[in-house]
Structures are given as C-alpha cells and as structure tokens.
Design a protein around this motif. Structure first.
Motif, short mmCIF file in Angstrom:
data_model
loop_
_atom_site.label_atom_id
_atom_site.label_comp_id
_atom_site.label_asym_id
_atom_site.label_seq_id
_atom_site.Cartn_x
_atom_site.Cartn_y
_atom_site.Cartn_z
N THR A 1 0.65 -1.16 0.00
CA THR A 1 -0.04 -0.25 0.09
C THR A 1 0.80 1.11 0.06
OG1 THR A 1 -1.65 -1.05 1.07
CG2 THR A 1 -1.90 1.25 1.26
N GLY A 2 2.04 1.21 0.72
CA GLY A 2 2.80 2.41 0.88
C GLY A 2 3.38 2.85 -0.28
N TYR A 3 4.12 1.87 -1.25
CA TYR A 3 4.49 1.90 -2.51
C TYR A 3 3.53 2.41 -3.49
CZ TYR A 3 9.10 0.30 -1.43
OH TYR A 3 10.52 -0.04 -0.92
N ALA A 4 2.42 1.80 -3.51
CA ALA A 4 1.26 2.18 -4.39
C ALA A 4 0.97 3.53 -4.28
CB ALA A 4 0.20 1.13 -4.37
N GLY B 1 1.22 8.98 -6.27
CA GLY B 1 1.23 10.53 -6.07
C GLY B 1 0.13 10.89 -4.91
N THR B 2 0.01 9.89 -4.24
CA THR B 2 -0.97 10.19 -2.70
C THR B 2 -0.16 9.90 -1.65
OG1 THR B 2 -1.60 7.53 -2.75
CG2 THR B 2 -3.04 9.33 -4.20
N ARG B 3 -0.76 10.34 -0.57
CA ARG B 3 -0.28 10.41 0.80
C ARG B 3 0.12 8.84 1.31
NH1 ARG B 3 -2.70 10.33 5.91
NH2 ARG B 3 -1.35 11.27 7.65
N VAL B 4 1.46 8.63 1.80
CA VAL B 4 1.86 7.31 2.28
C VAL B 4 1.17 7.35 3.80
CG1 VAL B 4 3.66 5.84 3.14
CG2 VAL B 4 3.80 7.41 0.87
N PRO B 5 0.61 6.28 3.85
CA PRO B 5 0.01 6.20 5.37
C PRO B 5 1.19 6.44 6.39
CG PRO B 5 -0.92 4.39 3.96
CD PRO B 5 0.18 5.09 3.38
N ALA C 1 1.44 -13.03 5.68
CA ALA C 1 0.20 -12.60 4.75
C ALA C 1 0.58 -11.95 3.58
CB ALA C 1 -0.61 -11.63 5.80
N LEU C 2 0.87 -12.68 2.61
CA LEU C 2 1.58 -12.05 1.50
C LEU C 2 0.77 -12.09 0.17
CD1 LEU C 2 2.13 -14.72 -0.15
CD2 LEU C 2 4.20 -14.75 1.40
N LEU C 3 -0.73 -12.40 0.41
CA LEU C 3 -1.45 -12.24 -1.10
C LEU C 3 -1.79 -11.02 -1.11
CD1 LEU C 3 -3.58 -15.51 0.01
CD2 LEU C 3 -1.46 -15.32 -1.54
N VAL C 4 -0.96 -10.11 -1.68
CA VAL C 4 -1.06 -8.82 -2.42
C VAL C 4 -0.51 -8.39 -3.62
CG1 VAL C 4 -1.34 -7.66 0.21
CG2 VAL C 4 0.69 -7.96 -0.98
N ARG C 5 -0.80 -7.45 -4.22
CA ARG C 5 -0.43 -7.29 -5.69
C ARG C 5 1.12 -7.41 -5.87
NH1 ARG C 5 -0.19 -2.78 -9.36
NH2 ARG C 5 -0.61 -3.64 -11.56
N GLY C 6 1.75 -6.56 -5.11
CA GLY C 6 3.35 -6.52 -5.33
C GLY C 6 3.87 -7.89 -5.23
#
Length: 408
Positions: free
Chosen positions: A114-117, A122-126, A188-193
């Motif tokens: 989420t942070g890299y995305a 161009g949006t705010r990193v949590p 828990a690694l089932l994310v797009r990246g």
C-alpha cells in the motif's frame, strides 16, 4: 557429569489457517483429503492459485486497535492467543519468564504494498507504514496484547523462519532463560506487489483449469510449481519438570532440532545441506532413522525442490526409506513461506497425537525421482504405532531446519 537436557513439551496449539482456525476441524479436513486452494485475481496480473484465510480481525482487536495493525500481526495474535488458551495460559502470570519466538518471511506485506502504491501513485503514504510493516510487527503486537516481558524475538529465514523460531524457543527453555515459550510464525503476502514478484520468479503453479484445488501437487510427475498460502500457527512449549505444577498433559514432545546451511545457491536446494540437518536432528534426539515413522516434508511442488528432498530422505534413511511415511500438507493449505514451518510442526504434532498420517492430496502419478519412500496420497491413513515424526523446512538462502517430535 553433564545433566540430561530437559524434555520439551508441546502444551498448546493455535492456528489461523486456510483450513480453518479450529485445530481439530482443520485436521479432519486435511485427513479427508480436502484442500483450501482457490483462484485469486489481482489487477493487471494473471490469476493465481492460492490458499487464503477467512479471517475477521474483530475477533481479537477493536476497530481502533485494528488501525495500524497489519493483517499478518492480526492473524499472529489470534493464533498465539488460541495456543495460550489451549495451554491453560489465558493469564500468563510473570511476563518476564515468558518468551516469544516468531518467524515470518516478509512481515507486513500489505502495508508495504500500500505504501509503495501510494508513493508511486502520487498520494499520501499512510503515516503508520513503518511500524505496521516492520518484520517484527507480529511479535510486538502479540507481546503488547499478552503482556509478554521476556525475550521477544523475530526470525526471518525465508521458508525456515518459524521452524527456526520453534527450535530456538526450545533452546531458551533448556537454558533456563524462560519458563514458558510461545513459538510459531505468520505470513500474509497475498497482495499485488508480492504476487507480481513471485510470478517474476516463475515458481508459481498456474490455477489448474479443471481442478483449481489440485494446482499444488508435491512429488507428482506433472507438478509445475508452488501455491502461495497465508495464515499463522503457534505452539506453547514447557519443560517437562514444570508440567506437574502447570497441571497440563502434553500434546507431544519436541525432542530435538537442527539447523544447517547448504552454502551452495540462493534458490536451488542442495542434498548435502538437507542431509546434514536431518542427520544432526536425529543425532541430537539419539534416534535411528528407522525410529521415525513420518516425515512432514517441505515438499513445495517445485520441479527442482521435490527430488532433492526425496534424495536426502533416501540417503539418510537408507534401507528404512521404503517404510518412512512421507507427505506434504502444502498441497492442501499452500506454502505459508515464513509461517510454513509452524503450521507444519503443528500438523506433525497432531499426527502423533491422533496416530494418523495426513496425505499429499491431488497426486496420481509420482515422479520417478521421488519414489523409494512410503508416500501417503489422497486421504490420510491410521498409524497406531507412530512414535516419532520429523518436520522439514528448507529455505531460500540454503537454511535447512528439521524438528523431531515424539508421541506423548
């Protein structure tokens, strides 16, 4: 004369897995030959076969507590709490005498993704990206919620992470550093990246068109890659001499462990290192290969990996190899990477406790390079004289970990 080392008892079991979060129910599904693999889609990527967990974090955390707490940490907390409850330790007492030993490969994968995305979009990193995504996040969350004040340690050794964590927990108990050890792992690694990275490595099995649950086929002649999974599993360990006071009967004994390195290749397994780990674990347990009735194999279903492990087992077991029951439970629950060793250790304990051997599901024709062992295929089988079992975890980077368990 050197004092005889303490036997280490497994007194608590807890899991959050693709097969469910109830240990007995998950075991029954496994023995019936059921699987939890399904098709998953991620934007811009080919579909994958994966084993995900149906998990509600509200079972362990309030909505406010969930903020900034990663999925991997939420599942780890739930599994650890279940293990403590099973061990009769919902209240752990002196927190300084309790140790926590956690294995994970990637830690907060979804937070990092989420942070890299956000950054590249161009949006705010949590703002909680760093603490939520750090690899020791699961251990920190468990410690805070359970009041653990002793050593809280995280091991990141790829697919051997949580097996190594369990081994180190037992060493800490024998050294007298702690009186209770909570040991296991989560992933828990089932994310797009992360999925994109694994697809680039070209080791994932594509979803099987006619039978997606059969996409992972360890030892099969037609296997074509591993299937990712997620989840968490924990064991509670105690010294034998402390059981009377605790008024607990063990599920099984953790007899010994060994960790050895191939020192050969970053991703390709090597027979030498696996043989070394198996032999060292048996020596430490003062057991012969013929004493072992079951091996919960690492068995990832990769073309390169399965024959190497089978060759290592044949070399170590020699004339007894044909009598050694072997299966890979990854066919049912997927490969939890850093959490795999803990889940498979828990299932090995269950095999001893229930006197049953779980199967490798989905395999019809063994690879000739994997024969010479007593593979259990399709459905589980009874094993009324099962006294000892081993669980193998062989990692990228060449680290090999073997745990030896005994029937209680």
């Amino acid at each position: 004369m050197r004092a005889k080392p303490s036997r280490i008892a497994v007194t608590g079991l807890g899991l959050v897995s693709p097969l469910g979060d109830n240990v007995d129910a998950a075991w029954q599904r496994l023995m019936r030959g059921e699987g939890a693999v399904r098709r998953m889609s991620f934007e811009g990527l080919p579909d994958i076969a994966a084993a995900s967990v149906d998990f509600d974090p509200a079972t362990v955390l309030t909505k406010l507590q969930q903020v900034g707490t990663e999925r991997v940490s939420q599942m780890a907390l739930s599994a650890a709490a279940r293990a403590l409850e099973d061990a009769g330790l919902s209240e752990i007492g002196d927190g300084e005498r309790v140790g926590l030993y956690v294995g994970t490969g990637l830690g907060g994968a979804s937070t990092i993704d989420t942070g890299y995305a956000a950054m590249y979009g161009g949006t705010r990193v949590p703002p909680l990206t760093v603490p939520a995504g750090m690899v020791n996040g699961p251990a920190a969350v468990i410690a805070m919620h359970c009041g653990i004040l002793g050593p809280v340690v995280t091991y990141a050794v790829a697919c051997a992470s949580s097996s190594v964590a369990i081994a180190e927990a037992a060493h800490a108990l024998r050294r007298g550093e702690v009186d209770v050890a909570i040991a296991g792992g989560a992933e828990a690694l089932l994310v797009r990246g992360t999925v994109a990275a694994w697809q680039a490595l070209r080791t994932l099995a594509p979803p099987r068109a006619d039978d997606v649950q059969g996409s992972c086929r360890p030892f099969s002649a037609d296997r074509n890659g591993l299937v990712l999974g997620e989840g968490a599993a924990f064991l509670v360990l105690r010294r034998e001499e402390d059981l009377a006071e605790a008024q607990r009967e063990p599920h099984a004994w953790l007899v010994s462990s060994a960790v050895r390195c191939d020192a050969a290749h970053l991703t390709n397994p090597n027979v030498r290192g696996q043989v070394a780990a198996l032999q060292a674990a048996l020596r430490s347990a003062q057991l012969l290969p013929s004493d072992i009735g079951y091996c919960n194999a690492h068995g990832t279903a990769t073309v390169a990996g399965d024959p190497v492990e089978c060759e290592a087992l044949r070399q170590v077991w020699g004339d007894s190899a044909a009598r050694l029951h072997v299966s890979s439970t990854k066919a049912a629950h997927g490969h939890l990477l850093g959490g795999a060793g803990a889940l498979e250790a828990l299932l090995t304990v269950m095999a001893l406790r229930r006197q049953e051997i779980p199967p490798t599901r989905g395999v019809h024709d063994l690879d000739p390079a994997c024969t010479g062992l007593r593979h259990v295929l399709g459905e589980g089988v009874p094993a009324s004289n099962l006294g000892f079992a081993v669980s193998n975890s062989f990692a990228f980077g060449g680290t090999n970990s073997t745990l030896v368990f005994a029937r209680a």
